[in-house]
Design a protein around this motif. Structure first.
Motif, PDB file in Angstrom:
ATOM      1  N   CYS A 162      14.268  34.018  -3.457  1.00 27.09           N
ATOM      2  CA  CYS A 162      14.771  34.915  -2.820  1.00 27.09           C
ATOM      3  C   CYS A 162      16.431  35.105  -3.684  1.00 27.09           C
ATOM      4  O   CYS A 162      17.342  36.712  -3.054  1.00 27.09           O
ATOM      5  N   ALA A 163      17.110  34.117  -3.861  1.00 26.27           N
ATOM      6  CA  ALA A 163      18.401  34.750  -3.800  1.00 26.27           C
ATOM      7  C   ALA A 163      18.498  35.056  -5.876  1.00 26.27           C
ATOM      8  O   ALA A 163      19.473  35.448  -5.877  1.00 26.27           O
ATOM      9  N   ASP A 164      17.393  35.077  -6.261  1.00 29.69           N
ATOM     10  CA  ASP A 164      17.289  35.197  -7.820  1.00 29.69           C
ATOM     11  C   ASP A 164      17.027  36.410  -7.691  1.00 29.69           C
ATOM     12  O   ASP A 164      17.179  37.192  -8.469  1.00 29.69           O
ATOM     13  N   LYS A 165      16.996  37.572  -6.407  1.00 31.00           N
ATOM     14  CA  LYS A 165      15.802  38.887  -6.359  1.00 31.00           C
ATOM     15  C   LYS A 165      14.541  38.419  -6.508  1.00 31.00           C
ATOM     16  O   LYS A 165      13.983  39.249  -6.873  1.00 31.00           O
ATOM     17  N   ARG A 166      14.422  37.518  -6.945  1.00 35.25           N
ATOM     18  CA  ARG A 166      12.135  37.063  -6.591  1.00 35.25           C
ATOM     19  C   ARG A 166      11.401  36.698  -5.388  1.00 35.25           C
ATOM     20  O   ARG A 166      10.949  36.665  -5.511  1.00 35.25           O
ATOM     21  N   THR A 167      12.229  38.485  -4.821  1.00 35.65           N
ATOM     22  CA  THR A 167      11.279  38.290  -3.106  1.00 35.65           C
ATOM     23  C   THR A 167       9.584  38.784  -3.024  1.00 35.65           C
ATOM     24  O   THR A 167       9.099  37.478  -3.058  1.00 35.65           O
TER      25      THR A 167
END
Length: 506
Positions: free
Chosen positions: A136-141
């Motif tokens: 999620c921090a890598d915008k790979r939610t």
């Protein structure tokens, strides 16, 4: 390091550096810092099978909190020691995965997960949750959501409420609060062991508010109450802040009253939102009431609280009272921020109190506060408004000297000032500088220039300026009434050739 060397020396001499119980107690309750945690881990690892794995895991977790790299190094030592000394558990791998994710190495985290599966451990959410946070921090939610909804269950691991809440936060951070709301409802309607809690609801409510959907946020808050989930101070305060921002003060007070009734104490953010809301809606008496209630309940107002109150006073011509509040907050040890200074400067500018305004500006600079565009534009406006354009130009020079590039508002204010005192050559020169510096003139710029030229009898220059605007396709930037007047005047002229135009390009 010295303690570890001494411990090893005593061990070689046949002594025991600390009792087994003492070491285990230190591992359980924590200790004096990262170095002490390393000592505990090293001593426990040296004992091998004589040290409970729970104690080793506790010490490793303490190390990981302060130094993830050191924790990974210690895990590798455990692995190299072999099963005859100590065997890592699934919780040990959980700590390792958390360290990898904290260091931004998701690839190593997933590699560690592979070892967990390969070794036949029963996979638990504690293993997956750090990986979900990292994704999620890598915008790979979407990848994280796929793991929660499918991947975990395929490995016999039931996601818990923390797993789902990580996804909710990820979706909200990606401005996908509607999808977060759908997932929240899915959790609530599932009826299993993963019912949403106060953090889940608060996360989605906050996401909806930040996404500009206060109605859905308020409905989610009401749904939370219907499900008998008691909101916390964060939930209540977020709702109140949004309602105050929209000046829905009746609803804000309804939420506040329920908050107090449910035993949740309003904090500084709660009170500040209410003070700001009442000020914005013109209810000064209520704003003062909550400011007093805030202080009587032992909640100290902060810079934002005072700035909100001062802003209202300044916008209503009560700068003297605002200045008293300014000195009161300084006396309390609070340092005014750029918003505080800007509000008071703007108030002085409206009142035309140039001496007080420049005195406050000097105080601001002396306090190591860096003036921004708004501050400089306020000073320029105040001087230009009184026809003191040369003073305004001194501020303009100071602004550029500080490294700030004048914007459209800056140029428009000065051009308008020159036009009002009929110094059109200066206005035209500033317009030329504006265009040369890459600042695009807007609706206000063109109308100020045309009206100034027309009013000072410079019909020929006004015509040239007007024709250039038309040729550059910016006719819609001329005010309609002025456009019709100019059309009547100029289009009746036969010569529309602009080959000798001396005015700057538009």
């Amino acid at each position: 390091m010295a303690r570890r060397v001494a411990a090893r020396a005593r061990a070689r001499a046949g002594g025991v550096p600390r009792s087994e119980g003492t070491i285990q107690d230190r591992a359980r309750v924590g200790s004096g810092g990262a170095e002490d945690a390393l000592d505990v881990f090293d001593e426990l690892l040296r004992r091998g099978i004589g040290a409970p794995i729970r104690s080793l895991n506790g010490a490793l977790a303490d190390v990981a909190r302060d130094n993830p790299a050191a924790a990974v190094s210690r895990f590798n030592r455990m692995a190299r020691a072999g099963a005859s000394m100590v065997t890592p558990t699934v919780h040990t791998y959980g700590i390792l995965i958390g360290c990898c994710c904290s260091a931004g190495r998701l690839d190593l985290g997933f590699a560690a997960l592979g070892h967990v599966v390969k070794k036949g451990f029963r996979v638990e959410p504690i293993i997956f949750n750090p990986l979900l946070k990292g994704l999620c921090a890598d915008k790979r939610t979407d990848d994280a959501m796929d793991i929660v909804l499918r991947g975990m269950t395929e490995l016999g691991c039931v996601p818990n409420v923390f797993s789902h809440t990580i996804i909710l936060k990820g979706l909200c951070h990606e401005n996908r609060s509607q999808e977060a709301l759908e997932l929240l409802h899915m959790m609530a309607d599932d009826g299993g062991g993963c019912l949403p809690n106060v953090v889940s609801y608060s996360t989605v409510t906050d996401g909806l508010l930040k996404g500009g959907d206060p109605d859905k946020a308020y409905a989610t808050y009401r749904e939370m109450l219907d499900r008998r989930i008691l909101p916390n101070v964060v939930t209540y305060s977020s709702i109140i802040a949004a309602l105050c921002k929209g000046q829905a003060m009746d609803k804000a007070m309804e939420v506040h009253d329920r908050m107090v009734k449910n035993g949740v104490t309003p904090n500084c953010f709660t009170y500040t939102s209410l003070v700001h809301g009442f000020c914005s809606s013109g209810q000064l008496t209520e704003a003062i009431k909550f400011l007093e209630k805030m202080c009587s309940n032992g909640v100290e107002p902060n810079v934002v609280t005072y700035s909100s109150f001062m802003d209202y006073l300044c916008k209503n011509g009560r700068c003297t009272e605002a200045r008293k509040i300014f000195y009161s907050m300084v006396k309390r040890g609070l340092k005014p921020d750029i918003t505080t200074y800007s509000s008071l400067l703007h108030g002085y500018a409206i009142e035309g109190a140039l001496v007080e305004m420049h005195g406050l500006f000097d105080l601001m600079v002396q306090s190591d506060m860096q003036p921004d565009h708004y501050v400089f534009n306020t000073l320029i406006y105040a001087s230009a408004k009184q026809g003191k354009v040369d003073e305004a130009m001194l501020v303009f020079s100071k602004m550029r000297h500080q490294g700030l590039k004048p914007n459209c508002v800056t140029y428009n204010t000065l051009i308008n000032g020159y036009c009002k005192i009929t110094r059109m050559e200066n206005a035209l020169a500033l317009f030329q500088e504006m265009v040369s510096n890459g600042v695009s003139p807007n609706f206000i710029t063109y109308n100020i220039m045309l009206q100034g030229l027309f009013r000072t009898g410079r019909t020929g220059t006004a015509k040239e300026f007007y024709v250039q605007i038309i040729k550059s396709g910016k006719k819609d930037l001329i005010e309609q009434g002025l456009l019709e007047e100019l059309d009547d005047l100029f289009l009746s002229m036969e010569d529309n050739d602009c080959s000798t135009v001396s005015t700057p390009a538009c």
